[in-house]
Design an enzyme around this catalytic site. Structure first.
Site, PDB file in Angstrom:
ATOM      1  N   HIS A  59      -7.670   9.489   7.379  1.00 49.76           N
ATOM      2  CA  HIS A  59      -6.984   9.023   6.178  1.00 49.76           C
ATOM      3  C   HIS A  59      -5.498   9.338   6.296  1.00 49.76           C
ATOM      4  O   HIS A  59      -5.093  10.265   7.004  1.00 49.76           O
ATOM      5  CB  HIS A  59      -7.542   9.718   4.933  1.00 49.76           C
ATOM      6  CG  HIS A  59      -8.911   9.267   4.563  1.00 49.76           C
ATOM      7  ND1 HIS A  59      -9.467   9.558   3.335  1.00 49.76           N
ATOM      8  CD2 HIS A  59      -9.849   8.547   5.224  1.00 49.76           C
ATOM      9  CE1 HIS A  59     -10.685   9.044   3.263  1.00 49.76           C
ATOM     10  NE2 HIS A  59     -10.935   8.426   4.415  1.00 49.76           N
ATOM     11  N   GLU A  61      -3.480  10.821   4.295  1.00 47.61           N
ATOM     12  CA  GLU A  61      -3.144  12.196   3.918  1.00 47.61           C
ATOM     13  C   GLU A  61      -3.429  13.175   5.053  1.00 47.61           C
ATOM     14  O   GLU A  61      -2.621  14.067   5.325  1.00 47.61           O
ATOM     15  CB  GLU A  61      -3.949  12.649   2.687  1.00 47.61           C
ATOM     16  CG  GLU A  61      -3.761  11.807   1.462  1.00 47.61           C
ATOM     17  CD  GLU A  61      -4.801  10.713   1.300  1.00 47.61           C
ATOM     18  OE1 GLU A  61      -5.203  10.480   0.151  1.00 47.61           O
ATOM     19  OE2 GLU A  61      -5.196  10.091   2.314  1.00 47.61           O
ATOM     20  N   CYS A  89      -8.944  11.385  -1.934  1.00 52.67           N
ATOM     21  CA  CYS A  89     -10.388  11.573  -2.076  1.00 52.67           C
ATOM     22  C   CYS A  89     -10.688  13.074  -2.018  1.00 52.67           C
ATOM     23  O   CYS A  89      -9.800  13.889  -1.784  1.00 52.67           O
ATOM     24  CB  CYS A  89     -11.123  10.832  -0.957  1.00 52.67           C
ATOM     25  SG  CYS A  89     -10.899  11.572   0.686  1.00 52.67           S
ATOM     26  N   CYS A  92      -9.701  14.716   1.405  1.00 49.38           N
ATOM     27  CA  CYS A  92      -8.266  14.964   1.520  1.00 49.38           C
ATOM     28  C   CYS A  92      -7.825  16.051   0.552  1.00 49.38           C
ATOM     29  O   CYS A  92      -6.973  16.873   0.885  1.00 49.38           O
ATOM     30  CB  CYS A  92      -7.491  13.668   1.302  1.00 49.38           C
ATOM     31  SG  CYS A  92      -7.782  12.462   2.615  1.00 49.38           S
TER      32      CYS A  92
END
Length: 152
Positions: A59, A61, A89, A92
């Site tokens: 992801h 992040e 999410c 993260c």
């Protein structure tokens, strides 16, 4: 005396994150972008790479946290701010918790998988600001998924 305006506000850095999201969009990734900033300097930038890397943890992040940690030479992101176009999410959020990042600023809320709806907490000292340029971030996500549905 005129008040000096700081051009490096949350909207400025969110635009940088949106540029990363656009790069993800152009490469067929879910368009989420992130930048990590310290002292008005970007020290980590990334976008989703889950398709390219065949890695569900890639992801934006996570990639930005890694880049910033490498830049700083340490695992803690004290004094840093993450700007991300979509609410993180819970995966993260967990990484952000452990990084002890000082501030998280996100654009669009994720009402299905965001850390708020999932009941996940960030570090108690982490300041959270949501909704910065949320329309731009949400519009890009909507365009991406409409295009994806039309191609299938």
């Amino acid at each position: 005396m005129a008040k000096l305006i700081n051009p490096f506000d949350d909207a400025y850095f969110m635009r940088k994150a949106l540029q990363e999201a656009e790069a993800a969009y152009q490469s067929g990734e879910v368009p989420v972008g992130a930048v990590v900033v310290v002292n008005n300097r970007i020290i980590g930038r990334a976008h989703n790479l889950t398709e390219k890397l065949h890695d569900v943890t890639a992801h934006a992040e996570m990639q930005a946290i890694t880049a910033a940690s490498n830049f700083l030479g340490g695992k803690y992101l004290h004094g840093c701010t993450l700007y991300v176009t979509l609410e993180p999410c819970q995966m993260c959020a967990g990484a952000l918790y452990w990084s002890q990042i000082s501030k998280v600023v996100y654009g669009a809320a994720d009402l299905e998988r965001g850390f708020n709806v999932m009941g996940t907490s960030l570090h108690p000292k982490t300041e959270v600001v949501g909704g910065v340029l949320q329309d731009e971030a949400a519009d890009m996500l909507k365009r991406f998924f409409i295009q994806k549905r039309n191609l299938n």
